[in-house]
Design an enzyme around this catalytic site. Structure first.
Site, PDB file in Angstrom:
ATOM      1  N   ASP A 116       2.258  -7.331   7.169  1.00 29.50           N
ATOM      2  CA  ASP A 116       2.892  -6.593   6.081  1.00 29.50           C
ATOM      3  C   ASP A 116       4.230  -7.246   5.766  1.00 29.50           C
ATOM      4  O   ASP A 116       4.933  -7.727   6.669  1.00 29.50           O
ATOM      5  CB  ASP A 116       3.124  -5.133   6.499  1.00 29.50           C
ATOM      6  CG  ASP A 116       1.922  -4.248   6.178  1.00 29.50           C
ATOM      7  OD1 ASP A 116       1.292  -4.476   5.129  1.00 29.50           O
ATOM      8  OD2 ASP A 116       1.616  -3.346   6.971  1.00 29.50           O
TER       9      ASP A 116
ATOM     10  N   HIS B 273      -1.086   1.452   5.299  1.00 29.19           N
ATOM     11  CA  HIS B 273      -0.949  -0.006   5.479  1.00 29.19           C
ATOM     12  C   HIS B 273      -2.112  -0.569   6.283  1.00 29.19           C
ATOM     13  O   HIS B 273      -2.574  -1.675   6.020  1.00 29.19           O
ATOM     14  CB  HIS B 273       0.382  -0.329   6.176  1.00 29.19           C
ATOM     15  CG  HIS B 273       1.553  -0.161   5.260  1.00 29.19           C
ATOM     16  ND1 HIS B 273       2.221  -1.219   4.699  1.00 29.19           N
ATOM     17  CD2 HIS B 273       2.151   0.949   4.779  1.00 29.19           C
ATOM     18  CE1 HIS B 273       3.188  -0.768   3.912  1.00 29.19           C
ATOM     19  NE2 HIS B 273       3.175   0.552   3.953  1.00 29.19           N
TER      20      HIS B 273
END
Ligand code: UDP
Length: 465
Positions: free
Chosen positions: A125, A34
């Site tokens: 995110d 990520h």
């Protein structure tokens, strides 16, 4: 404006960026898969004239010196980075519950900083559902970044439905297990089952994620339009907010991002340079996936039995009970001396771009899959959980750019999968198809292509805040 990650893989700024130089604050989950795409997105936005601030956890920090043009704001949360234990959704839920105070305080501090340009938006995110309420309370737009394939979000959206339907009670003994999912016939029921070891927890957590994504100011997908257009169309009704498909983000920057896992080993490159073109198997199962002791040994026997050169990434924590190579079969190292190399971690993008690499045996993480597509390397897919079984199904059955080696890993199964991809006609056809998809990526980055256009639209959108 030139926004380019095109065929030469570089970002070019030929004209002054048209933005107002606002600040953008980014916050990613504390894991490589990520953090890398978020840092890549930040770098791209920086070239367009935005000032970049990265909030990150004190543990699993990116290497600040690799990004001298960014401002970093570490926050303490009293927990270590993300692991797959006990399983990903409960850990992410935990992070969502424990970040609120430190994140809110950090954001408020940034907004109050004197003599700084205004904050245009927050990008986090999608999994950080807690951040929407915080952003709303401070009246800044929040965009979400989804570091996964678009089709897996379709499954995440419906996990609760599949849970209620009883899918997660099925085992490989049930006939339904191997059947197509009636709502999405491209997927098998077992692909959905394999996404989670804790379907109840996952359904609960994803319901919150979906709700807050809908309340956000837009979605940035790390994907490109062409391979997922139909799915994108289906999801557009669910998320009637601006959407941007400007991926693969990894294509904009030439080198592997800074590693938060282990140092990149580069000692094997001399050996790799000496191997014949397309002769080497590259095997790596990402940053979090685990193997059982038995699986680890079967992987070792499988690689040894292929008689082909291989580069195998063995993370020291890939098997719970092992230190590193202590579980290798007896005489393994002797048997593969000169033919096989084992490393703890490597600069994967550079490895995949090397002409000696013939196939990538992967756990089907989305970053790894995109990196393989960008370099035209056929895949053998051994997915573990979350989005990986969905990605692997698409790689093997829909895009046909790799083959599946799922379920139980055996040395015979491994040998036969490697033979199909490296030696058989089937492998050649797979290579041709992945090269066509690689060309689609290149086209999407050309002036007027879908990713190029999407990035331009995103930059205009953020500038308008
Ligand atoms: N990676 C790397 N070196 C390695 C193995 C992996 O740099 O030896 C990087 C890889 O390039 C990718 C990331 O780690 O960008 C893994 O992300 P992915 O989404 O594929 O899988 P995850 O680890 O999140 O399951």
């Amino acid at each position: 404006m030139t926004i380019h990650g095109g065929r030469d893989h570089t970002i070019v700024e030929s004209t002054p960026p048209p933005t107002k130089g606002q600040r953008i604050i980014l916050f990613a989950l504390p894991v490589q898969g990520h953090l890398s795409p978020m840092l890549q997105l930040a770098s791209i936005l920086h070239t367009q004239g935005f000032k970049i601030i990265i909030i990150h956890t004190e543990t699993n920090s990116p290497n600040h010196s690799n990004y001298p043009h960014f401002t970093f704001k570490p926050i303490a949360v009293g927990v270590t980075g993300l692991t797959c234990e006990p399983e990903p959704s409960s850990h992410i839920t935990y992070l969502n519950e424990h970040y609120v105070d430190s994140f809110t305080e950090c954001l408020a501090g940034l907004l109050a900083e004197p003599n700084e340009p205004p904050v245009a938006c927050l990008i986090t995110d999608a999994e950080y559902y807690f951040a929407q309420e915080v952003a709303d309370s401070m009246k800044i737009p929040r965009l979400v970044s989804w570091a996964c394939t678009i089709v897996s979000v379709l499954v995440y959206r419906d996990i609760d439905y599949f849970y209620q339907k009883g899918y997660f009670n099925l085992t490989s003994e049930d006939s339904e297990y191997e059947e197509p999912v009636p709502e999405y016939p491209l997927l098998k029921v077992k692909d959905v089952i394999k996404t989670s070891r804790n379907p109840y927890g996952m359904a609960k957590y994803l319901t919150k994620v979906m709700k807050e994504v809908k309340a956000s100011a837009g979605i940035i997908w790390n994907s490109f339009k062409e391979p997922e257009e139909a799915i994108l169309h289906t999801l557009n009704n669910d998320f009637p907010i601006p959407r941007f498909t400007l991926g693969p983000l990894q294509k904009y920057l030439p080198l592997s991002s800074s590693s938060i896992v282990f140092e990149h080993d580069r000692t094997f490159f001399e050996w790799l340079d000496a191997q014949a073109p397309k002769s080497v198997i590259y095997a790596s199962f990402g940053t979090l996936a685990k193997l059982s002791e038995l699986e680890f040994q079967e992987v070792a026997y499988g690689l040894a039995n292929t008689n082909l050169p291989f580069l195998w990434v063995v993370r020291p924590d890939v098997v719970k009970s092992s230190e590193w190579l202590d579980l290798l079969p007896e005489k393994f190292l002797e048997q593969v001396r000169g033919r096989g190399r084992i490393v703890k971690w490597c600069p994967q993008k550079e490895v995949l771009a090397h002409e000696a690499i013939g196939c990538f045996w992967t756990h089907s993480g989305w970053n790894s899959t995109l990196e393989s597509i960008c370099e035209g390397v056929p895949m053998i897919c051994s997915p573990r959980e979350v989005g990986q079984p969905i990605i692997a199904r698409y790689v093997s059955d829909v895009w046909k750019i790799g083959i599946l080696l799922d379920d139980v890993l055996t040395r015979e199964g491994i040998e036969s999968a490697v033979k199909r991809v490296m030696l058989d006609k089937e492998g050649e056809q797979i290579r041709n198809r992945i090269n066509l998809l690689k060309e689609d990526v290149n086209i999407s980055f050309d002036e007027g292509g879908s990713s190029h256009q999407s990035l331009k639209t995103l930059v205009d959108y953020i500038s308008s805040f």
